[in-house]
Design a protein around this motif. Structure first.
Motif, PDB file in Angstrom:
ATOM      1  N   ILE A  16       0.818  -1.222   0.000  1.00  0.00           N
ATOM      2  CA  ILE A  16       0.000   0.000   0.000  1.00  0.00           C
ATOM      3  C   ILE A  16       0.852   1.274   0.000  1.00  0.00           C
ATOM      4  O   ILE A  16       0.351   2.359   0.284  1.00  0.00           O
ATOM      5  CB  ILE A  16      -1.008   0.027   1.167  1.00  0.00           C
ATOM      6  CG1 ILE A  16      -0.303   0.097   2.514  1.00  0.00           C
ATOM      7  CG2 ILE A  16      -1.962  -1.153   1.085  1.00  0.00           C
ATOM      8  CD1 ILE A  16      -1.235   0.401   3.674  1.00  0.00           C
ATOM      9  N   ASP A  18       1.802   3.207  -2.168  1.00  0.00           N
ATOM     10  CA  ASP A  18       1.357   4.297  -3.050  1.00  0.00           C
ATOM     11  C   ASP A  18      -0.006   4.864  -2.670  1.00  0.00           C
ATOM     12  O   ASP A  18      -0.529   5.735  -3.351  1.00  0.00           O
ATOM     13  CB  ASP A  18       1.326   3.815  -4.495  1.00  0.00           C
ATOM     14  CG  ASP A  18       0.329   2.689  -4.720  1.00  0.00           C
ATOM     15  OD1 ASP A  18      -0.031   1.986  -3.757  1.00  0.00           O
ATOM     16  OD2 ASP A  18      -0.087   2.502  -5.879  1.00  0.00           O
ATOM     17  N   LYS A  19      -0.578   4.388  -1.576  1.00  0.00           N
ATOM     18  CA  LYS A  19      -1.898   4.861  -1.146  1.00  0.00           C
ATOM     19  C   LYS A  19      -1.734   5.992  -0.134  1.00  0.00           C
ATOM     20  O   LYS A  19      -0.920   5.902   0.776  1.00  0.00           O
ATOM     21  CB  LYS A  19      -2.724   3.733  -0.498  1.00  0.00           C
ATOM     22  CG  LYS A  19      -2.888   2.511  -1.363  1.00  0.00           C
ATOM     23  CD  LYS A  19      -3.611   2.818  -2.637  1.00  0.00           C
ATOM     24  CE  LYS A  19      -3.679   1.597  -3.518  1.00  0.00           C
ATOM     25  NZ  LYS A  19      -3.741   1.901  -4.915  1.00  0.00           N
ATOM     26  N   ARG A  22      -2.383   7.543   4.459  1.00  0.00           N
ATOM     27  CA  ARG A  22      -2.414   6.274   5.189  1.00  0.00           C
ATOM     28  C   ARG A  22      -1.686   6.440   6.512  1.00  0.00           C
ATOM     29  O   ARG A  22      -0.853   7.312   6.672  1.00  0.00           O
ATOM     30  CB  ARG A  22      -1.794   5.157   4.376  1.00  0.00           C
ATOM     31  CG  ARG A  22      -0.327   5.328   4.136  1.00  0.00           C
ATOM     32  CD  ARG A  22       0.246   4.181   3.310  1.00  0.00           C
ATOM     33  NE  ARG A  22       1.672   4.277   3.222  1.00  0.00           N
ATOM     34  CZ  ARG A  22       2.356   5.138   2.510  1.00  0.00           C
ATOM     35  NH1 ARG A  22       1.716   6.035   1.792  1.00  0.00           N
ATOM     36  NH2 ARG A  22       3.668   5.161   2.506  1.00  0.00           N
ATOM     37  N   VAL A  35      -6.442   3.777   5.550  1.00  0.00           N
ATOM     38  CA  VAL A  35      -6.343   4.581   4.336  1.00  0.00           C
ATOM     39  C   VAL A  35      -7.544   5.509   4.366  1.00  0.00           C
ATOM     40  O   VAL A  35      -8.680   5.057   4.582  1.00  0.00           O
ATOM     41  CB  VAL A  35      -6.335   3.708   3.060  1.00  0.00           C
ATOM     42  CG1 VAL A  35      -6.407   4.563   1.808  1.00  0.00           C
ATOM     43  CG2 VAL A  35      -5.098   2.809   3.032  1.00  0.00           C
ATOM     44  N   ASN A  36      -7.294   6.785   4.192  1.00  0.00           N
ATOM     45  CA  ASN A  36      -8.359   7.786   4.280  1.00  0.00           C
ATOM     46  C   ASN A  36      -9.099   7.689   5.612  1.00  0.00           C
ATOM     47  O   ASN A  36     -10.318   7.812   5.669  1.00  0.00           O
ATOM     48  CB  ASN A  36      -9.336   7.665   3.106  1.00  0.00           C
ATOM     49  CG  ASN A  36      -8.652   7.918   1.789  1.00  0.00           C
ATOM     50  OD1 ASN A  36      -7.838   8.826   1.657  1.00  0.00           O
ATOM     51  ND2 ASN A  36      -8.959   7.090   0.802  1.00  0.00           N
ATOM     52  N   SER A 101      -6.646  -5.746  -2.112  1.00  0.00           N
ATOM     53  CA  SER A 101      -7.439  -5.091  -3.164  1.00  0.00           C
ATOM     54  C   SER A 101      -8.923  -5.055  -2.799  1.00  0.00           C
ATOM     55  O   SER A 101      -9.602  -4.048  -3.037  1.00  0.00           O
ATOM     56  CB  SER A 101      -7.225  -5.765  -4.520  1.00  0.00           C
ATOM     57  OG  SER A 101      -7.780  -7.062  -4.538  1.00  0.00           O
ATOM     58  N   LEU A 104      -9.270  -2.353  -0.108  1.00  0.00           N
ATOM     59  CA  LEU A 104      -9.160  -1.002  -0.662  1.00  0.00           C
ATOM     60  C   LEU A 104     -10.405  -0.614  -1.446  1.00  0.00           C
ATOM     61  O   LEU A 104     -10.859   0.531  -1.380  1.00  0.00           O
ATOM     62  CB  LEU A 104      -7.910  -0.886  -1.540  1.00  0.00           C
ATOM     63  CG  LEU A 104      -6.586  -0.820  -0.790  1.00  0.00           C
ATOM     64  CD1 LEU A 104      -5.424  -0.986  -1.765  1.00  0.00           C
ATOM     65  CD2 LEU A 104      -6.479   0.473  -0.001  1.00  0.00           C
ATOM     66  N   GLU A 105     -10.957  -1.566  -2.191  1.00  0.00           N
ATOM     67  CA  GLU A 105     -12.195  -1.298  -2.928  1.00  0.00           C
ATOM     68  C   GLU A 105     -13.321  -0.971  -1.952  1.00  0.00           C
ATOM     69  O   GLU A 105     -14.084  -0.029  -2.147  1.00  0.00           O
ATOM     70  CB  GLU A 105     -12.561  -2.495  -3.798  1.00  0.00           C
ATOM     71  CG  GLU A 105     -13.777  -2.263  -4.662  1.00  0.00           C
ATOM     72  CD  GLU A 105     -14.071  -3.453  -5.558  1.00  0.00           C
ATOM     73  OE1 GLU A 105     -15.260  -3.803  -5.671  1.00  0.00           O
ATOM     74  OE2 GLU A 105     -13.133  -4.029  -6.124  1.00  0.00           O
ATOM     75  N   ASN A 107     -12.942   0.175   1.042  1.00  0.00           N
ATOM     76  CA  ASN A 107     -12.571   1.428   1.695  1.00  0.00           C
ATOM     77  C   ASN A 107     -13.100   2.637   0.937  1.00  0.00           C
ATOM     78  O   ASN A 107     -13.560   3.603   1.549  1.00  0.00           O
ATOM     79  CB  ASN A 107     -11.041   1.505   1.810  1.00  0.00           C
ATOM     80  CG  ASN A 107     -10.558   2.739   2.509  1.00  0.00           C
ATOM     81  OD1 ASN A 107     -10.368   3.772   1.875  1.00  0.00           O
ATOM     82  ND2 ASN A 107     -10.332   2.634   3.801  1.00  0.00           N
ATOM     83  N   SER A 108     -13.077   2.567  -0.374  1.00  0.00           N
ATOM     84  CA  SER A 108     -13.531   3.711  -1.170  1.00  0.00           C
ATOM     85  C   SER A 108     -15.045   3.898  -1.106  1.00  0.00           C
ATOM     86  O   SER A 108     -15.550   4.979  -1.405  1.00  0.00           O
ATOM     87  CB  SER A 108     -13.081   3.565  -2.629  1.00  0.00           C
ATOM     88  OG  SER A 108     -13.724   2.462  -3.232  1.00  0.00           O
TER      89      SER A 108
END
Length: 120
Positions: A16, A18-19, A22, A35-36, A101, A104-105, A107-108
């Motif tokens: 992660i 590049d995220k 964080r 993340v976020n 993945s 993260l999906e 998370n958005s």
């Protein structure tokens, strides 16, 4: 930090890197990755991975090798949207990347809880 947890933490950090934004927070018996300002995964002391997944996909994801319902203590289910993946099913980068993945999906699409600022 146990050797198993240290190894998993390093792999998650690389996956992660590049995220943004964080951060890492000690919670839920492990090291959680945010993340976020929302948790995606947590590396447990035993090398297991706690993953926040879409509740709608929970049952299907439980069929994946090494996946089980996450518990907060013995017999206390964390409910839909929380899955534990055993360390022996995270031995290669592809298997870890699969779970990250999904997290993260999810998370958005999850909104952060905001503190109640209403006054009386």
């Amino acid at each position: 930090m146990t050797p198993a947890q240290k190894s998993l933490v390093g792999r998650i950090r690389a996956a992660i890197s590049d995220k943004a934004p964080r951060r890492e927070v000690a919670m839920i018996g492990g090291l959680a990755f945010m993340v976020n300002e929302k948790m995606i995964v947590s590396a447990g002391k035993d090398g297991n991975l706690l993953v926040r997944v879409p509740a709608a996909d929970h049952e299907q994801l439980l069929e994946a090798p090494g996946a089980s319902q996450a518990e907060m203590g013995t017999g206390r289910s964390m409910g839909p949207g929380w899955i534990t993946v055993t360390a022996d099913h995270l031995i290669d980068d592809d298997s870890l990347a699969f779970w990250i993945s999904i997290a993260l999906e999810n998370n958005s699409s999850v909104t952060s809880r905001q503190p109640d600022t209403a006054s009386d």
